[in-house]
Design an enzyme around this catalytic site. Structure first.
Site, PDB file in Angstrom:
ATOM      1  CG  HIS A 129      -3.085  -0.307  -6.646  1.00  0.00           C
ATOM      2  ND1 HIS A 129      -3.420   0.372  -5.501  1.00  0.00           N
ATOM      3  CD2 HIS A 129      -3.238  -1.621  -6.341  1.00  0.00           C
ATOM      4  CE1 HIS A 129      -3.773  -0.481  -4.552  1.00  0.00           C
ATOM      5  NE2 HIS A 129      -3.670  -1.707  -5.048  1.00  0.00           N
TER       6      HIS A 129
ATOM      7  CD  GLU B  34      -2.590   3.662  -4.937  1.00  0.00           C
ATOM      8  OE1 GLU B  34      -1.406   3.333  -4.787  1.00  0.00           O
ATOM      9  OE2 GLU B  34      -3.493   2.844  -5.148  1.00  0.00           O
TER      10      GLU B  34
ATOM     11  NE  ARG C 146      -4.392  -0.921   0.215  1.00  0.00           N
ATOM     12  CZ  ARG C 146      -4.655  -1.939  -0.605  1.00  0.00           C
ATOM     13  NH1 ARG C 146      -3.752  -2.331  -1.488  1.00  0.00           N
ATOM     14  NH2 ARG C 146      -5.823  -2.564  -0.565  1.00  0.00           N
TER      15      ARG C 146
HETATM   16  C1  8YV Z   1      -7.256  -3.905  -5.764  1.00  0.00           C
HETATM   17  C2  8YV Z   1      -5.604  -4.446  -3.882  1.00  0.00           C
HETATM   18  O1  8YV Z   1      -7.153  -3.825  -7.134  1.00  0.00           O
HETATM   19  O2  8YV Z   1      -6.842  -6.328  -3.205  1.00  0.00           O
HETATM   20  C3  8YV Z   1      -6.183  -5.350  -2.862  1.00  0.00           C
HETATM   21  O3  8YV Z   1      -5.970  -5.099  -1.660  1.00  0.00           O
HETATM   22  O4  8YV Z   1      -4.807  -3.641  -3.585  1.00  0.00           O
HETATM   23  C4  8YV Z   1      -5.982  -4.558  -5.321  1.00  0.00           C
HETATM   24  O5  8YV Z   1      -6.040  -5.903  -5.648  1.00  0.00           O
HETATM   25  C5  8YV Z   1      -7.594  -2.530  -5.261  1.00  0.00           C
HETATM   26  O6  8YV Z   1      -7.556  -2.409  -3.885  1.00  0.00           O
HETATM   27  C6  8YV Z   1      -8.976  -2.115  -5.766  1.00  0.00           C
HETATM   28  O7  8YV Z   1     -10.021  -2.568  -4.977  1.00  0.00           O
END
Ligand code: 8YV
Length: 350
Positions: free
Chosen positions: A300, A282, A253
């Site tokens: 991401h 972001e 993150r």
């Molecule tokens: C997602 C992510 O695309 O699952 C997660 O925690 O970071 C990613 O796979 C993003 O969070 C959108 O929901």
């Protein structure tokens, strides 16, 4: 108007639950949810302000969210019917989990279905970074490739090097297995809790302190969840402990790394290179990172394969269908208080 519990129940028993899908998702998943619920979908993919989100959620029983909608106490107070928020992500730092629990609202996430895909990407980003692939491609496209040189775009080896993993959950273990079994890497890790001996053996990973991890890793991959305590886990002091030849990869993150400190360390070649899929604030990216050659930047996308994104959407939908159907959430992230601050009906189930 305040309804007496019995009247609230009889009024709601007849209605289908109402849900909001906050972002565009696979049309097939919208269709499936429409078979169970009255659905308000956002297939135009408008980006709503918190006030717009609250207004749309005010009369809903369930929400399908992604990592980009903040679900906090103020929003929950404005949505008295809401009983479940199903996040299409394994991470749920967009949830104020305590506020959900206090409000009697179920939160869910999408673990497991993205583990291998995300581990694949973490490994790909590590290789691209260590072997300078983005820089090499830009060099070639810019017409700078005119001759062979002994050190042209020479990077760091992956095989037989030391892979450090910070955060050894499911995805961290997937990266460890790839490194140990596929590339003969010496894998070390640090985690809040040490893995059991059988899992360590499967991953061929050795538990070390955070200091030893920083000092010994040739390549350090971050896969820990974001929490207030995890903010700037990697900042200037930690970067100073790493090898000057080291590679840092963040697929966890934004906010886990101090991006300004990282940009400065990369500029000074305090570490060799970084691969970043996530950023503080972001989709904004720290401008100093954009100017550096020794960083690979991706938007991401670690979980972004078509089958995995579909599996994530299906699991979020399954959570809504199971929970609002009275069968309980499949992948809960909290145990909501039974007597929440503002009373919610338990009647509006399928
Ligand atoms: C997602 C992510 O695309 O699952 C997660 O925690 O970071 C990613 O796979 C993003 O969070 C959108 O929901």
């Amino acid at each position: 108007m305040t309804l007496a519990p019995a009247m609230r129940e009889s009024t709601l028993m007849t209605a289908r639950p109402r849900i909001l899908i906050t972002r565009a998702i696979f049309p097939e998943v919208v269709q499936r949810l429409s078979e169970h619920f009255d659905v308000e979908a956002n297939q135009a993919d408008a980006i709503w302000t918190p006030a717009e989100l609250a207004a749309r959620l005010a009369d809903k029983d369930g929400a399908f969210t992604t990592g980009s909608q903040r679900i906090d106490a103020a929003l929950l107070a404005a949505c008295p019917r809401l009983r479940i928020v199903a996040n299409m992500a394994v991470g749920y730092n967009n949830f104020d989990v305590e506020a959900l629990t206090r409000a009697g609202v179920q939160g869910t996430n999408t673990p497991d279905v993205l583990t291998e895909t995300t581990a694949d990407f973490g490994f790909a980003l590590l290789m691209a970074t260590a072997r300078r692939m983005a820089e090499a491609e830009h060099y070639l496209r810019a017409g700078q490739w005119t001759t062979w040189r002994y050190d042209l775009l020479a990077g760091a080896d992956i095989h037989a090097s030391t892979l450090g993993i910070l955060g050894m959950g499911r995805i961290g273990q997937g990266i460890a297995r790839r490194g140990a079994h596929g590339f003969g890497m010496n894998v070390i890790y640090h985690n809040r809790t040490r893995l059991n001996a059988a899992t360590e053996a499967q991953c061929r990973a050795r538990y070390v302190s955070k200091d030893e991890l920083l000092r010994s890793a040739d390549h350090l991959v971050l896969v820990l969840p974001y929490t207030a305590e995890a903010h700037h886990t990697i900042g200037a002091p930690e970067l100073a402990q790493m090898k000057p030849s080291a590679t840092l990869v963040n697929i966890a993150r934004g906010g886990i790394v101090d991006d300004a400190a990282l940009a400065e360390a990369l500029r000074q070649r305090r570490i060799a290179a970084a691969g970043l899929d996530v950023f503080e604030g972001e989709p904004q990216v720290h401008p100093a990172l954009l100017d550096l050659p020794n960083v690979v930047l991706t938007p991401h996308i670690a979980s972004a394969t078509v089958p995995t994104r579909r599996a994530m959407a299906d699991l979020a939908a399954d959570n809504l269908i199971a929970f609002l159907g009275g069968r309980g959430a499949l992948t809960p992230v909290n145990t909501p208080d039974a007597a929440p601050a503002h009373q919610r009906s338990s009647a509006n189930r399928l």
